[in-house]
Design a protein around this motif. Structure first.
Motif: not given
Length: 620
Positions: A476-498
């Motif tokens: 149930f919570t996987l997709a949201g957690l993957q998004c949260l993790r990507a804010l640290w490991t990923g790219t893009g404006a939101d990840a840069d902001r966090v």
């Protein structure tokens, strides 16, 4: 310039915020030193208040430390009741907030030793003064509160300044600082450090006033977010758009400034200043991180010593809490299937039942290898060990898996670090009262009235839940957690902001002449010692700073969870070491020939039987 209302009144009026957006200068006078306090230049600082100062008296059936509840009342399983559940009085809200915050931090269970041979729940009569303060550049205020015991010694003035642990409200450090300071006649200054339980109902347009009661926007609210089109509930840590953690040190400093201002108003003939008033800062967890950040504020002579327990603090070259939290939220549920001897909580069976689902989900996402759950759990376990987690931290971290704490922290901190407003979370999360199926609903009057007293500052809890727009079966919570993790490991404006918000948290060195004692449990599973206090202490000691370090074996992060039998059999409380460190620091400040405690790795002997002082082996 608006003058500070007199604190001699039992109830000082509070005017709307627009009337108080002025800077209240501190008249800091050089005066005679208290015994053991080194003469230094007084701090030429200003304090900006955005409210009036509310004063109240607490005597007789009420008191500063336990709101009249005493140890037995604090131990009661049911919260102090409101006569009218939808409209509690300020006295009722305060009493319940004190009950809630004591129980959220301290181990009060009979046999645990609290009030018997460590700590105190003795009645302490006195007065409280509270206001809203604003650090320069911030959008939202933080609460500051001074508890002034009747036994305060104006000839040898002492102030202990404390920051709330976690994201708790203004009483979130009462069991940390109050039991040590108030019975000694020291005043205690608190800050909620820009977080707290001042929740705001976006649909009803209602928030929390200075006295803890629900009020509309015509009043001076402790938190009033930018609403936009958002619905549900906003709260200060997530939605202030200030990244409050970056200002933790300044929050602590302003609480100390407020203490002096309140003391000078209460004793107008004395002339209190940082030159003649002893100030010791203490905190645990996030509060411990806050007082270490305050220790950096150099050259202003405002702080005499610091005691930090299990501090959430980050230095260059170590892993940030957001990195750890999002990694743990994803991997730890699966990894714990490969860890033997886990401590048991009431939610352990439910968490372990869902673990194979997480293992399969991560394998489908190519994060873990194909195969059975055992193979996947071993891979997740090895990945966490390789990234620096200890076996002890993983075992204690099972509690955060059981209670879904990793996700709760990650959701709130992502919003805070990115300075997102209500309704702007990059992963689609929100907060609201919820139906049994987790769908959002309108909050009820009785729920809203209890938020300030019952909340911990981070949902879920106190009738406020996390709304996950990505919530879907089977994991149930996987997709949201993957998004949260990507804010640290990923790219893009939101990840840069966090990540930019996280970069603003890097801690520096404490002031060169400042004694600091750090205490941390080796088994801490929420703020692991290897990523926080160990590198901070190593950096400070390498630079020649006067830092002493107690590493406590068999101590994890939550004293309050020692109420669980399996935790009591495995772990010892940390608060006794915090009080002992304060004793040693105060003795040294009184008489510099009394040495500060040496750094030590402390062996302990937890047991299910009643705890004794000998089991803790506190350095003497």
């Amino acid at each position: 310039m608006t003058t500070m209302p007199s604190l001699s009144n039992a109830e000082a009026g509070v005017a709307p915020r627009s009337r108080f957006l002025s800077i209240l200068a501190l008249g800091l006078l050089l005066g005679a030193c208290a015994t053991g306090h080194q003469e230094r230049e007084s701090m030429p600082a200003t304090l900006q208040l955005v409210s009036g100062v509310r004063a109240s008296e607490h005597r007789g059936s009420d008191d500063l430390l336990t709101a009249g509840l005493g140890r037995d009342g604090l131990r009661a399983m049911a919260a102090p009741a409101f006569a009218d559940p939808a409209h509690p009085t300020p006295v009722e809200s305060r009493r319940r907030a004190i009950w809630s915050n004591w129980r959220g931090i301290a181990d009060l269970v009979p046999g645990g030793g609290y009030g018997d041979w460590y700590g105190s729940t003795a009645a302490v009569p006195g007065r409280e003064f509270t206001a809203l303060a604003l650090v320069p550049g911030a959008k939202q205020p933080h609460r500051v509160l001074l508890q002034l015991p009747d036994a305060f010694n104006a000839e040898r003035p002492c102030v202990v300044v404390a920051a709330s642990s976690g994201s708790r409200g203004i009483y979130g450090a009462i069991s940390v600082a109050g039991p040590w300071a108030l019975p000694k006649g020291c005043a205690v200054a608190y800050t909620d450090k820009g977080a707290g339980t001042d929740y705001f109902d976006l649909d009803a347009n209602l928030g929390v006033a200075l006295d803890g009661t629900v009020a509309g926007t015509e009043a001076t609210l402790a938190f009033q977010p930018v609403r936009g089109d958002a619905h549900g509930i906003a709260f200060k840590h997530a939605h202030s758009q200030d990244n409050p953690e970056a200002d933790w040190g300044r929050h602590v400093q302003q609480a100390a400034q407020f203490a002096l201002q309140a003391l000078n108003d209460a004793y107008p003939q004395r002339g209190f200043s940082f030159a003649n008033t002893r100030v010791i800062a203490v905190g645990i967890s996030n509060g411990g991180g806050a007082v270490l950040r305050a220790a950096e504020l150099d050259g202003e002579g405002w702080l005499d010593a610091v005691v930090a327990g299990e501090p959430n603090v980050n230095v260059d070259g170590t892993r940030a809490l957001y990195d750890l939290t999002t990694e743990a939220a994803l991997l730890m549920p699966c990894a714990l299937l490969d860890v033997e001897g886990l401590p048991a909580s009431p939610l352990s069976a439910q968490a372990r039942a869902m673990a194979p689902v997480r293992c399969a989900s991560l394998a489908a996402a190519s994060v873990l290898p194909a195969g059975d759950a055992k193979t996947q759990a071993r891979a997740a376990h090895e990945a966490l060990l390789a990234s620096g987690w200890s076996e002890a931290a993983l075992r204690a971290g099972a509690l955060s898996v059981d209670f879904d704490l990793w996700r709760a922290i990650a959701v709130t901190y992502a919003s805070a670090y990115g300075r997102y407003g209500a309704g702007e979370h990059p992963c689609g999360y929100g907060f609201a009262a919820q139906n049994p199926d987790f769908s959002a609903r309108t909050a009820k009057d009785g729920e809203r009235a209890a938020w300030w007293a019952d909340g911990s500052g981070i949902p879920p809890g106190a009738g406020v839940g996390i709304v996950d727009t990505k919530f879907t079966a089977p994991d149930f919570t996987l997709a949201g957690l993957q998004c949260l993790r990507a804010l640290w490991t990923g790219t893009g404006a939101d990840a840069d902001r966090v990540r930019a918000g996280v970069a603003a948290l890097r801690a520096g060195l404490p002031r060169a002449d400042l004694p600091v004692v750090v205490i941390h449990g080796n088994d801490d599973g929420l703020v692991p010692i290897a990523f926080t206090s160990q590198p901070w202490v190593a950096q400070a000691q390498a630079a020649g700073r006067d830092v002493r370090y107690w590493q406590v074996r068999n101590a994890q992060h939550f004293d309050a969870f020692l109420a669980l039998p399996d935790f009591r059999a495995r772990y010892v409380p940390l608060l006794p070491y915090v009080y002992a460190a304060l004793d040693r620091v105060a003795a040294h400040l009184d008489d510099p020939s009394q040495p500060l405690p040496a750094s030590a790795v402390i062996d302990t002997a937890p047991a299910a039987a009643p705890l004794t002082a000998a089991q803790l082996a506190i350095p003497r």
